[in-house]
Design a protein around this motif. Structure first.
Motif, PDB file in Angstrom:
ATOM      1  N   PRO A 228       4.967  15.368  -1.143  1.00  0.00           N
ATOM      2  CA  PRO A 228       3.227  14.681  -0.761  1.00  0.00           C
ATOM      3  C   PRO A 228       2.951  13.500  -1.583  1.00  0.00           C
ATOM      4  CG  PRO A 228       2.949  16.512  -1.446  1.00  0.00           C
ATOM      5  CD  PRO A 228       4.410  16.773  -0.924  1.00  0.00           C
ATOM      6  N   SER A 229       3.973  13.296  -2.795  1.00  0.00           N
ATOM      7  CA  SER A 229       3.618  11.840  -3.940  1.00  0.00           C
ATOM      8  C   SER A 229       4.458  10.957  -3.235  1.00  0.00           C
ATOM      9  CB  SER A 229       3.791  12.756  -5.220  1.00  0.00           C
ATOM     10  OG  SER A 229       5.054  12.922  -5.560  1.00  0.00           O
ATOM     11  N   ARG A 230       5.538  11.157  -2.094  1.00  0.00           N
ATOM     12  CA  ARG A 230       6.391  10.155  -1.382  1.00  0.00           C
ATOM     13  C   ARG A 230       5.878   9.468  -0.696  1.00  0.00           C
ATOM     14  NH1 ARG A 230      10.262   8.986  -5.372  1.00  0.00           N
ATOM     15  NH2 ARG A 230      11.675  10.503  -5.797  1.00  0.00           N
ATOM     16  N   LEU A 231       4.034  10.202   0.301  1.00  0.00           N
ATOM     17  CA  LEU A 231       3.683   9.079   1.089  1.00  0.00           C
ATOM     18  C   LEU A 231       3.108   8.085   0.732  1.00  0.00           C
ATOM     19  CD1 LEU A 231       3.336   8.921   4.449  1.00  0.00           C
ATOM     20  CD2 LEU A 231       1.556  10.873   4.166  1.00  0.00           C
ATOM     21  N   VAL A 232       2.782   7.233   0.597  1.00  0.00           N
ATOM     22  CA  VAL A 232       1.893   5.781   0.315  1.00  0.00           C
ATOM     23  C   VAL A 232       1.300   5.311   1.810  1.00  0.00           C
ATOM     24  CG1 VAL A 232       1.702   3.382  -0.578  1.00  0.00           C
ATOM     25  CG2 VAL A 232       3.691   5.011  -1.372  1.00  0.00           C
ATOM     26  N   ILE A 233       0.204   5.496   1.806  1.00  0.00           N
ATOM     27  CA  ILE A 233      -0.621   5.744   2.532  1.00  0.00           C
ATOM     28  C   ILE A 233      -0.901   4.356   2.715  1.00  0.00           C
ATOM     29  CG2 ILE A 233      -2.438   5.489   4.520  1.00  0.00           C
ATOM     30  CD1 ILE A 233      -0.885   7.882   4.798  1.00  0.00           C
ATOM     31  N   GLU A 234      -0.800   3.012   3.817  1.00  0.00           N
ATOM     32  CA  GLU A 234      -1.315   2.062   3.669  1.00  0.00           C
ATOM     33  C   GLU A 234      -2.602   1.064   4.487  1.00  0.00           C
ATOM     34  OE1 GLU A 234       1.296  -1.533   4.673  1.00  0.00           O
ATOM     35  OE2 GLU A 234       3.061  -0.871   4.086  1.00  0.00           O
ATOM     36  N   ILE A 235      -3.266   0.878   3.940  1.00  0.00           N
ATOM     37  CA  ILE A 235      -4.339   0.420   4.912  1.00  0.00           C
ATOM     38  C   ILE A 235      -4.761  -1.067   4.277  1.00  0.00           C
ATOM     39  CG2 ILE A 235      -5.665   2.755   4.011  1.00  0.00           C
ATOM     40  CD1 ILE A 235      -7.676   1.309   1.577  1.00  0.00           C
ATOM     41  N   GLY A 236      -5.208  -1.882   6.166  1.00  0.00           N
ATOM     42  CA  GLY A 236      -5.354  -3.528   5.790  1.00  0.00           C
ATOM     43  C   GLY A 236      -6.308  -4.028   4.870  1.00  0.00           C
ATOM     44  N   GLU A 237      -6.035  -5.264   4.361  1.00  0.00           N
ATOM     45  CA  GLU A 237      -7.404  -5.658   3.484  1.00  0.00           C
ATOM     46  C   GLU A 237      -9.240  -6.173   4.474  1.00  0.00           C
ATOM     47  OE1 GLU A 237      -8.473  -8.881   0.567  1.00  0.00           O
ATOM     48  OE2 GLU A 237      -7.471  -9.478   2.322  1.00  0.00           O
ATOM     49  N   VAL A 238      -8.420  -5.663   6.120  1.00  0.00           N
ATOM     50  CA  VAL A 238      -9.762  -6.338   6.889  1.00  0.00           C
ATOM     51  C   VAL A 238     -10.419  -4.960   7.286  1.00  0.00           C
ATOM     52  CG1 VAL A 238     -10.523  -7.658   9.061  1.00  0.00           C
ATOM     53  CG2 VAL A 238      -8.383  -8.173   7.728  1.00  0.00           C
ATOM     54  N   SER A 239      -9.427  -4.042   7.468  1.00  0.00           N
ATOM     55  CA  SER A 239     -10.284  -2.536   7.853  1.00  0.00           C
ATOM     56  C   SER A 239     -10.736  -1.913   6.491  1.00  0.00           C
ATOM     57  CB  SER A 239      -9.259  -1.871   8.595  1.00  0.00           C
ATOM     58  OG  SER A 239      -7.577  -1.452   7.887  1.00  0.00           O
ATOM     59  N   ALA A 240     -10.395  -2.506   5.407  1.00  0.00           N
ATOM     60  CA  ALA A 240     -11.017  -1.461   4.529  1.00  0.00           C
ATOM     61  C   ALA A 240     -11.577  -2.250   4.292  1.00  0.00           C
ATOM     62  CB  ALA A 240      -9.773  -1.694   3.188  1.00  0.00           C
ATOM     63  N   VAL A 241     -12.781  -3.221   4.589  1.00  0.00           N
ATOM     64  CA  VAL A 241     -14.166  -4.198   3.692  1.00  0.00           C
ATOM     65  C   VAL A 241     -15.021  -3.222   4.715  1.00  0.00           C
ATOM     66  CG1 VAL A 241     -12.791  -5.592   2.581  1.00  0.00           C
ATOM     67  CG2 VAL A 241     -13.767  -6.332   5.046  1.00  0.00           C
ATOM     68  N   THR A 242     -14.327  -2.832   6.163  1.00  0.00           N
ATOM     69  CA  THR A 242     -15.897  -2.457   7.116  1.00  0.00           C
ATOM     70  C   THR A 242     -16.365  -1.364   6.589  1.00  0.00           C
ATOM     71  OG1 THR A 242     -14.267  -2.823   8.874  1.00  0.00           O
ATOM     72  CG2 THR A 242     -15.737  -2.305   9.585  1.00  0.00           C
ATOM     73  N   ASP A 243     -16.427  -0.407   6.223  1.00  0.00           N
ATOM     74  CA  ASP A 243     -17.513   0.545   5.515  1.00  0.00           C
ATOM     75  C   ASP A 243     -16.845   0.727   3.991  1.00  0.00           C
ATOM     76  OD1 ASP A 243     -18.770   3.129   5.021  1.00  0.00           O
ATOM     77  OD2 ASP A 243     -18.831   3.395   7.453  1.00  0.00           O
ATOM     78  N   ARG A 244     -16.850   0.267   2.734  1.00  0.00           N
ATOM     79  CA  ARG A 244     -16.574   0.726   2.087  1.00  0.00           C
ATOM     80  C   ARG A 244     -16.975   2.284   1.390  1.00  0.00           C
ATOM     81  NH1 ARG A 244     -16.330  -2.757  -2.461  1.00  0.00           N
ATOM     82  NH2 ARG A 244     -15.873  -4.559  -1.190  1.00  0.00           N
ATOM     83  N   GLY A 245     -18.566   3.147   1.603  1.00  0.00           N
ATOM     84  CA  GLY A 245     -18.338   3.913   1.978  1.00  0.00           C
ATOM     85  C   GLY A 245     -17.660   5.477   1.792  1.00  0.00           C
ATOM     86  N   HIS A 246     -17.111   4.744   3.288  1.00  0.00           N
ATOM     87  CA  HIS A 246     -16.533   5.528   3.950  1.00  0.00           C
ATOM     88  C   HIS A 246     -15.023   5.719   3.754  1.00  0.00           C
ATOM     89  CE1 HIS A 246     -14.952   8.046   7.322  1.00  0.00           C
ATOM     90  NE2 HIS A 246     -13.809   7.291   8.057  1.00  0.00           N
ATOM     91  N   LEU A 247     -14.190   4.370   3.183  1.00  0.00           N
ATOM     92  CA  LEU A 247     -13.221   4.716   2.938  1.00  0.00           C
ATOM     93  C   LEU A 247     -13.130   5.139   1.777  1.00  0.00           C
ATOM     94  CD1 LEU A 247     -10.455   2.461   2.855  1.00  0.00           C
ATOM     95  CD2 LEU A 247     -11.683   0.750   1.274  1.00  0.00           C
ATOM     96  N   LEU A 248     -14.008   4.761   0.355  1.00  0.00           N
ATOM     97  CA  LEU A 248     -13.746   5.442  -0.895  1.00  0.00           C
ATOM     98  C   LEU A 248     -13.374   6.862  -0.172  1.00  0.00           C
ATOM     99  CD1 LEU A 248     -16.305   3.271  -2.556  1.00  0.00           C
ATOM    100  CD2 LEU A 248     -13.593   2.780  -2.451  1.00  0.00           C
ATOM    101  N   SER A 249     -14.295   7.380   0.836  1.00  0.00           N
ATOM    102  CA  SER A 249     -13.978   8.680   0.587  1.00  0.00           C
ATOM    103  C   SER A 249     -12.961   9.840   1.033  1.00  0.00           C
ATOM    104  CB  SER A 249     -15.428   9.564   1.539  1.00  0.00           C
ATOM    105  OG  SER A 249     -15.735   9.065   2.796  1.00  0.00           O
ATOM    106  N   VAL A 250     -12.768   8.399   2.512  1.00  0.00           N
ATOM    107  CA  VAL A 250     -11.306   8.967   2.735  1.00  0.00           C
ATOM    108  C   VAL A 250      -9.568   8.724   1.506  1.00  0.00           C
ATOM    109  CG1 VAL A 250      -9.637   8.110   4.384  1.00  0.00           C
ATOM    110  CG2 VAL A 250     -12.153   8.238   5.090  1.00  0.00           C
ATOM    111  N   LEU A 251     -10.164   7.974   1.012  1.00  0.00           N
ATOM    112  CA  LEU A 251      -9.322   7.578  -0.338  1.00  0.00           C
ATOM    113  C   LEU A 251      -9.151   8.651  -1.109  1.00  0.00           C
ATOM    114  CD1 LEU A 251      -9.105   4.146  -0.094  1.00  0.00           C
ATOM    115  CD2 LEU A 251      -8.087   5.244   0.730  1.00  0.00           C
ATOM    116  N   GLU A 252      -9.709   8.570  -1.180  1.00  0.00           N
ATOM    117  CA  GLU A 252     -10.612  10.635  -2.324  1.00  0.00           C
ATOM    118  C   GLU A 252      -9.758  11.670  -1.287  1.00  0.00           C
ATOM    119  OE1 GLU A 252     -14.205  12.851  -4.752  1.00  0.00           O
ATOM    120  OE2 GLU A 252     -14.298  11.000  -3.012  1.00  0.00           O
TER     121      GLU A 252
END
Length: 350
Positions: A228-252
């Motif tokens: 699992p430590s080999r997997l790096v999930i890329e998120i785009g800057e534009v999509s990341a700013v849409t819903d900051r709260g939801h984004l942070l919960s998914v990243l957690e």
């Protein structure tokens, strides 16, 4: 339903609506509903109206409704089409009808799925697979990672990921295609990845509940035998700013699984700096436009600023769009750790 075409390709079944002979349209916008009713009558459809609802029947085998959809695509704004719900050929049984109405797509989605506003065949008829572009360490040009990029093949024509995802988002299929992209990337890399990292693009908005939405990706990673430590999930800057709260919960949740996070296409503006501080990514990818602005002194200043902030946060920096030795030398001098681009390797199937 999935059809596997060899070890790396798959064809998915997407439900594309057939020609309809009856349509229910609902919206709280009475003016808009009246306009749709007038257009429907002009096209020969039988129209029954109730508050917030139109019931349209076509005695011409569905050709009139097809013409109506094309007219509405031209005449309504996106906002208007997003405000109308559509149920085609609704069932007679009350429970089934209620279920259909509660899950009815918007008119925007219905038009996309019918190929009126989107080239639906790009996705619905495509064989899907992942191509992989190497990411190298700048100090010795060793390949340390690969970015997976979803591709499609339609009638012998290759379709890029941006087109696939545009159609999927238009047709309300973004969560499904996002999942397919993650799982295709993992399965395609299982036999050769070795100790390298695997970068996989994902849209946080496609994951409403991480524990459910990411379960099949977890299984795919386990089945592939990739740490699992080999997997790096890329998120785009534009999509990341849409819903900051939801984004942070998914990243957690990503991090609870041992996955790492990369912030893609980072520039040097205030929004980027704010997002970096909030997300605290493991990897920061310098946007291609920023890198290709070098050696302009303004671009150098911006790259240096992003690199310094990323390193203060403990993140590695990847320079994207490196297509010349001069660009490689520039980003190396400015402190980037890794790079990808046509100079260092083009995307290819493995």
């Amino acid at each position: 339903m999935v059809s596997t075409l060899g070890p790396a390709r798959r064809r998915e079944y997407w439900h594309v609506p057939a020609r309809a002979t009856r349509v229910l349209m609902a919206t709280s916008d009475g003016r808009l509903l009246a306009e749709v009713a007038r257009t429907a009558r002009a096209l020969g459809l039988a129209v029954s109206a109730a508050p917030d609802l139109l019931d349209l029947t076509d005695e011409d085998g569905g050709r009139g409704i097809e013409r109506l959809f094309h007219r509405l695509a031209r005449e309504l704004t996106t906002a208007e089409a997003d405000g109308v719900r559509v149920a085609t050929d609704p069932p007679e049984a009350w429970a089934a009808l209620a279920a259909r109405l509660l899950t009815a797509p918007t008119l925007s989605v219905e038009l996309a799925r019918r190929g009126v506003t989107a080239e639906i065949g790009v996705l619905a008829e495509a064989e899907l697979w992942s191509a992989y572009q190497p990411i190298v360490r700048l100090t010795d040009r060793a390949v340390v990672a690969h970015e997976a990029l979803l591709r499609g093949l339609v009638d012998g024509r290759e379709v890029g990921g941006s087109d696939l995802f545009f159609v999927a988002e238009s047709a309300g299929w973004l969560p499904r295609l996002d999942r397919i992209g993650r799982e295709s990337a993992i399965a395609g890399a299982a036999s050769w990845l070795g100790d390298a990292d695997l970068f996989v693009n994902s849209h946080p908005a496609s994951i409403s509940r991480p524990q459910v939405g990411l379960a099949s990706t977890e299984r795919a990673l386990e089945d592939a035998g990739i740490d699992p430590s080999r997997l790096v999930i890329e998120i785009g800057e534009v999509s990341a700013v849409t819903d900051r709260g939801h984004l942070l919960s998914v990243l957690e949740y990503y991090r609870s699984l041992g996955w790492r996070v990369a912030l893609d296409d980072v520039a040097a503006g205030w929004s980027s700096r704010s997002l970096l501080a909030a997300v605290r990514p493991d990897v920061v990818k310098l946007g291609k436009a920023l890198v290709q602005g070098l050696p302009d002194e303004g671009a150098r200043t911006m790259v240096r600023s992003v690199v310094e902030l990323a390193h203060r946060l403990g993140a590695l920096v990847v320079a994207e769009g490196v297509e010349s030795e001069q660009a490689a030398d520039e980003v190396t001098a400015l402190g980037a750790d890794l790079a990808q681009g046509w100079l260092l390797g083009r995307p290819a199937a493995r």
